[in-house]
Design a protein around this motif. Structure first.
Motif, mmCIF file in Angstrom:
data_model
loop_
_atom_site.group_PDB
_atom_site.id
_atom_site.type_symbol
_atom_site.label_atom_id
_atom_site.label_comp_id
_atom_site.label_asym_id
_atom_site.label_seq_id
_atom_site.Cartn_x
_atom_site.Cartn_y
_atom_site.Cartn_z
ATOM 1 N N ARG A 103 3.186 8.252 6.335
ATOM 2 C CA ARG A 103 3.624 7.067 7.084
ATOM 3 C C ARG A 103 3.547 5.813 6.216
ATOM 4 N N GLY A 104 2.551 5.777 5.344
ATOM 5 C CA GLY A 104 2.429 4.644 4.440
ATOM 6 C C GLY A 104 3.575 4.580 3.453
ATOM 7 N N MET A 105 4.002 5.729 2.957
ATOM 8 C CA MET A 105 5.117 5.755 2.018
ATOM 9 C C MET A 105 6.405 5.282 2.687
ATOM 10 N N THR A 106 6.552 5.612 3.961
ATOM 11 C CA THR A 106 7.714 5.131 4.710
ATOM 12 C C THR A 106 7.697 3.610 4.806
ATOM 13 N N LEU A 107 6.517 3.065 5.055
ATOM 14 C CA LEU A 107 6.370 1.613 5.167
ATOM 15 C C LEU A 107 6.669 0.921 3.843
ATOM 16 N N PHE A 108 6.098 1.440 2.756
ATOM 17 C CA PHE A 108 6.247 0.781 1.461
ATOM 18 C C PHE A 108 7.571 1.099 0.776
ATOM 19 N N ALA A 109 8.357 1.983 1.384
ATOM 20 C CA ALA A 109 9.695 2.244 0.863
ATOM 21 C C ALA A 109 10.670 1.142 1.272
ATOM 22 N N LEU A 110 10.283 0.351 2.279
ATOM 23 C CA LEU A 110 11.125 -0.759 2.707
ATOM 24 C C LEU A 110 11.166 -1.811 1.602
ATOM 25 N N PRO A 111 12.340 -2.368 1.313
ATOM 26 C CA PRO A 111 12.475 -3.322 0.200
ATOM 27 C C PRO A 111 11.462 -4.461 0.224
ATOM 28 N N GLN A 112 11.200 -5.000 1.411
ATOM 29 C CA GLN A 112 10.286 -6.141 1.496
ATOM 30 C C GLN A 112 8.830 -5.756 1.235
ATOM 31 N N ASN A 113 8.537 -4.444 1.263
ATOM 32 C CA ASN A 113 7.161 -3.996 1.052
ATOM 33 C C ASN A 113 6.971 -3.237 -0.259
ATOM 34 N N ALA A 114 8.062 -3.062 -1.007
ATOM 35 C CA ALA A 114 8.001 -2.256 -2.229
ATOM 36 C C ALA A 114 7.009 -2.827 -3.243
ATOM 37 N N GLY A 115 6.954 -4.148 -3.338
ATOM 38 C CA GLY A 115 6.027 -4.772 -4.281
ATOM 39 C C GLY A 115 4.578 -4.459 -3.950
ATOM 40 N N ASP A 116 4.261 -4.481 -2.662
ATOM 41 C CA ASP A 116 2.897 -4.154 -2.239
ATOM 42 C C ASP A 116 2.574 -2.695 -2.536
ATOM 43 N N GLY A 117 3.566 -1.821 -2.364
ATOM 44 C CA GLY A 117 3.349 -0.410 -2.648
ATOM 45 C C GLY A 117 3.079 -0.171 -4.124
ATOM 46 N N ALA A 118 3.854 -0.837 -4.980
ATOM 47 C CA ALA A 118 3.662 -0.696 -6.425
ATOM 48 C C ALA A 118 2.298 -1.241 -6.839
ATOM 49 N N LYS A 119 1.913 -2.346 -6.226
ATOM 50 C CA LYS A 119 0.612 -2.944 -6.537
ATOM 51 C C LYS A 119 -0.526 -2.022 -6.117
ATOM 52 N N ALA A 120 -0.338 -1.314 -4.993
ATOM 53 C CA ALA A 120 -1.368 -0.382 -4.526
ATOM 54 C C ALA A 120 -1.536 0.771 -5.515
ATOM 55 N N LEU A 121 -0.414 1.300 -6.034
ATOM 56 C CA LEU A 121 -0.487 2.369 -7.027
ATOM 57 C C LEU A 121 -1.189 1.882 -8.289
ATOM 58 N N TRP A 122 -0.823 0.678 -8.720
ATOM 59 C CA TRP A 122 -1.451 0.095 -9.910
ATOM 60 C C TRP A 122 -2.960 -0.060 -9.676
ATOM 61 N N GLY A 123 -3.323 -0.475 -8.467
ATOM 62 C CA GLY A 123 -4.736 -0.658 -8.147
ATOM 63 C C GLY A 123 -5.513 0.638 -8.242
ATOM 64 N N THR A 124 -4.896 1.740 -7.814
ATOM 65 C CA THR A 124 -5.557 3.040 -7.917
ATOM 66 C C THR A 124 -5.757 3.422 -9.377
ATOM 67 N N ALA A 125 -4.712 3.239 -10.179
ATOM 68 C CA ALA A 125 -4.816 3.551 -11.606
ATOM 69 C C ALA A 125 -5.882 2.686 -12.272
ATOM 70 N N ASP A 126 -5.905 1.413 -11.920
ATOM 71 C CA ASP A 126 -6.895 0.500 -12.493
ATOM 72 C C ASP A 126 -8.310 0.916 -12.097
#
Length: 226
Positions: A103-126
């Motif tokens: 469900r989260g991937m569906t939310l962050f797939a929306l254009p207006q939320n894509a930046g937040d999704g990418a930042k979340a992935l970066w945060g996990t890697a960091d």
């Protein structure tokens, strides 16, 4: 601050029961407030962007749980690449229900939320690199996190569709992806050791050598020159 954090955690806990049915949505936040006895106005203040902030809070909770497991585990006998792979497994194990991630991937797939999704992935890697004691402060700080973000993102997609016992197939997929990254690193090392290649790339490498990891807050992206 502790009281506010406890209330936010209470709301998130209550929301998890609704997400599989209603997704990360305003309706879920409202239902969570009702279930937890928290005033809806306060819930909106704690999660001003509603579903997005609620989903990000869930993601950060998973990162924190991963770090906790890494700190408690004895990884000293593992090679560095194996430690990274194990960290990814810990992160997946921190998820109580795949549907919450789906469900989260569906939310962050929306254009207006894509930046937040990418930042979340970066945060996990960091979080993984920090927990492993990464001390890089040059361009490697960025390449490590960018590469691991890509690896983790692909692993999550594979894991969501994996119904093998104990997610054995996902575990093998993680190992393959980490091996791919290690081959790339070996190729980069070979280029650096090649005198001709080093001469050709001297200019670009000099510029890359000026890049430094962000100082202070991790949000200071993408860094600075000099």
């Amino acid at each position: 601050m502790t009281g506010t954090t406890d209330t936010a955690d209470k709301l998130l806990d209550a929301a998890l029961a609704h997400v599989p049915f209603d997704g990360w949505s305003a309706g879920t936040l409202k239902a969570a407030a009702e279930d937890s006895g928290v005033d809806y106005g306060l819930a909106q203040a704690l999660f001003p962007r509603g579903a997005v902030d609620l989903a990000l809070a869930f993601h950060k909770r998973g990162d924190a749980e991963m770090v906790r497991r890494m700190q408690e585990a004895d990884l000293s006998s593992l090679r560095y690449s194996e430690r990274v792979a194990q960290a990814i497994r810990f992160r997946l194990d921190a998820v109580p229900d795949k549907e919450l991630v789906r469900r989260g991937m569906t939310l962050f797939a929306l254009p207006q939320n894509a930046g937040d999704g990418a930042k979340a992935l970066w945060g996990t890697a960091d979080a993984i690199w920090r927990a492993l004691g990464d001390t890089s402060d040059d361009v490697n700080w960025y390449t490590k996190r960018a590469t691991l973000s890509g690896v983790y993102g692909s692993v999550v997609l594979y894991w969501l569709g994996d119904d093998s016992p104990g997610h054995h197939a996902t575990s093998e997929f993680i190992d393959r992806r980490i091996d791919d990254v290690m081959r790339i690193e070996k190729a980069k090392a070979a280029v650096r050791e090649n005198k001709l290649a080093s001469a050709v790339l001297a200019g670009p490498m000099a510029l890359m050598g000026m890049i430094r990891a962000p100082k202070g807050r991790p949000e200071d992206m993408p860094g600075h020159m000099g």
